[in-house]
Design an enzyme around this catalytic site. Structure first.
Site, PDB file in Angstrom:
ATOM      1  N   GLU A   1      -7.641  28.788 -53.986  1.00  0.00           N
ATOM      2  CA  GLU A   1      -7.439  27.550 -52.821  1.00  0.00           C
ATOM      3  C   GLU A   1      -5.842  27.446 -52.542  1.00  0.00           C
ATOM      4  OE1 GLU A   1      -9.533  25.764 -51.186  1.00  0.00           O
ATOM      5  OE2 GLU A   1     -11.132  27.015 -52.559  1.00  0.00           O
TER       6      GLU A   1
ATOM      7  N   HIS B   1      -4.465  28.975 -49.045  1.00  0.00           N
ATOM      8  CA  HIS B   1      -4.905  28.432 -47.985  1.00  0.00           C
ATOM      9  C   HIS B   1      -3.705  27.920 -47.155  1.00  0.00           C
ATOM     10  CE1 HIS B   1      -9.251  28.083 -47.404  1.00  0.00           C
ATOM     11  NE2 HIS B   1      -9.231  28.227 -48.797  1.00  0.00           N
TER      12      HIS B   1
ATOM     13  N   GLU C   1     -11.148  18.185 -54.631  1.00  0.00           N
ATOM     14  CA  GLU C   1     -12.269  18.788 -53.776  1.00  0.00           C
ATOM     15  C   GLU C   1     -12.791  19.893 -54.422  1.00  0.00           C
ATOM     16  OE1 GLU C   1     -11.708  21.398 -49.545  1.00  0.00           O
ATOM     17  OE2 GLU C   1      -9.915  21.265 -50.800  1.00  0.00           O
ATOM     18  N   HIS C   2     -12.354  20.883 -55.191  1.00  0.00           N
ATOM     19  CA  HIS C   2     -13.146  21.715 -55.797  1.00  0.00           C
ATOM     20  C   HIS C   2     -12.649  21.729 -57.282  1.00  0.00           C
ATOM     21  CE1 HIS C   2     -13.680  24.222 -51.886  1.00  0.00           C
ATOM     22  NE2 HIS C   2     -12.474  23.850 -51.487  1.00  0.00           N
TER      23      HIS C   2
END
Length: 434
Positions: free
Chosen positions: A260, A263, A330-331
């Site tokens: 992540e 990103h 989120e994750h």
């Protein structure tokens, strides 16, 4: 530079900054987004084109904002067969997962003699999907948004996605849009795209709901547009937590921390562990794996890990879990000795990925679970995108004569107490009329 932070040593202010991610910079973004939205609202196409020519492509006109049939046909010829097979595989799994979520279109249950209550489920008439592009092309995001909308039965699916500087939408995204049943694609990005589909213009269709991940400016725009249109779940810059213990392979922890983080510079990625040894080893491998990334992705990782993420060392596994539930990522990847044992202790996470064979990248592309997830701590109250984002529920009720007789006294008693005489009159007069 990636940091190892000791949770127990953080001041309340430092902990709050960590939990706010890059959202702490949203005040400035709100002012910019408001100016764009107001111009689009007042000027329609002219306002959209003003910003599109600045930020999307200089040759934008009302006539070329919407992707044409010729452009869809051209895209079909440009997609590599291997890439198409990968997209089709992802499509099949995403479709299966979301088809399994569909509720029955209607249900009624008799809750006491003659009293029936339930729901009618109806798809939304129109939705607008925002598929970002700024840091790369995201055909997978097209699938994650459009497939559940189509499975839900939405009648009109509109997509806004930024073009390149030549005014072209990335071809795989167009092929994916057609595969997923998208009706209209507009070459629009940023705040002007969200404002256009929220208000509608002569060229751009107005929608009942808009949904999709955005930059901090898009997140600001959604806040401002929330009184105009349903803006769906808060989906801003990417974020993740990798939960590890002393049994975790530090190489896996380092690899998965970067998923992540790459990103963008505004991404927040944290490795959370109570093992000091694991933390130090993972930090060492981070440097090694960063060198395997292209310079621009490496910079994204370094910026995000240095500003909003890093490695967080806690005093115990329970302290790690408490932090995760407070942070609401989120994750969440669980790389501990027995990840299944911990599922019941995790309350707040957009997605929970269990074990060494389930990296976030697998969920993003191929497993079929939705990768559009709440960010900014909103996993405390929001869920991943699903068919339910594209459905609405109407309560449904039916009384027989027997059912009416059974509830009438309760209704009149409560209506009299709350001083609603017309409510009570509608019940009492029915006894004379029916």
């Amino acid at each position: 530079m990636t940091r190892i932070l000791k949770l127990s040593h953080l001041t309340p202010q430092q902990l709050n900054q960590l939990k706010r991610r890059s959202e702490q910079n949203i005040d400035q973004a709100l002012a910019i987004a408001k100016e764009v939205i107001e111009q689009v609202k007042m000027e329609g196409d002219a306002g959209v084109l003003h910003y599109s020519r600045q930020f999307d492509f200089a040759g934008a006109t009302a006539e070329n904002l919407r992707v044409s049939e010729a452009e869809f046909a051209e895209a079909e010829k440009l997609v590599d067969p291997e890439l198409r097979r990968a997209v089709e595989h992802a499509f099949r799994n995403i479709e299966k997962v979301h088809a399994g979520q569909m509720p029955p279109p209607m249900h009624l249950a008799e809750i006491e003699p003659g009293v029936f209550a339930g729901e009618k489920i109806t798809p939304l008439p129109t939705v607008g999907l925002y598929v970002p592009r700024g840091k790369g092309a995201f055909p997978s995001m097209m699938l994650m948004l459009a497939v559940p909308a189509r499975v839900a039965g939405v009648k009109k699916i509109v997509v806004c996605t930024p073009p390149d500087k030549e005014g072209k939408v990335e071809p795989v995204s167009l092929v994916t849009a057609r595969m997923a049943g998208v009706d209209e694609v507009y070459k629009l990005g940023g705040v002007q795209a969200l404002a256009a589909i929220a208000y509608g213009t002569k060229t751009v269709s107005k929608v009942d709901k808009l949904i999709g991940p955005c930059s901090i400016y898009g997140a600001a725009a959604k806040r401002l547009l929330s009184g105009i249109v349903d803006v769906g779940l808060p989906a801003g810059p990417s974020e993740s937590i990798v939960l590890a213990d002393e049994t975790t392979d530090p190489k896996l922890a380092a690899l998965d921390l970067l998923i992540e983080a790459e990103h963008g510079s505004d991404s927040a990625a944290l490795l959370v562990t109570h093992s000091a040894s694991l933390a130090e080893k993972a930090l060492g491998y981070l440097g090694e794996y960063l060198e395997k990334l292209p310079p621009w992705r490496k910079k994204f990782c370094e910026d995000g890990l240095g500003s909003y993420g890093g490695i967080l060392l806690t005093d115990s596994l329970q302290a790690s879990l408490d932090f995760i539930n407070d942070y609401a990522p989120e994750h969440l990847q669980v790389l501990t000795a027995d990840p299944l044992k911990l599922v019941g202790k995790i309350d707040n996470a957009g997605e929970i990925l269990l074990g060494n064979y389930t990296p976030s990248s697998a969920a993003t592309y191929a497993i079929g679970v939705n990768a559009v997830l709440p960010t900014g701590g909103f996993a405390r109250s929001y869920s991943a995108v699903s068919v339910f984002d594209f459905l609405k529920r109407s309560t449904l009720a039916y009384l027989t004569e027997e059912g009416f007789a059974g509830v009438k006294e309760t209704v009149t008693t409560l209506a009299d107490y709350e001083d609603f005489p017309a409510h009570a009159l509608a019940i009492r007069e029915r006894e004379n009329l029916l």
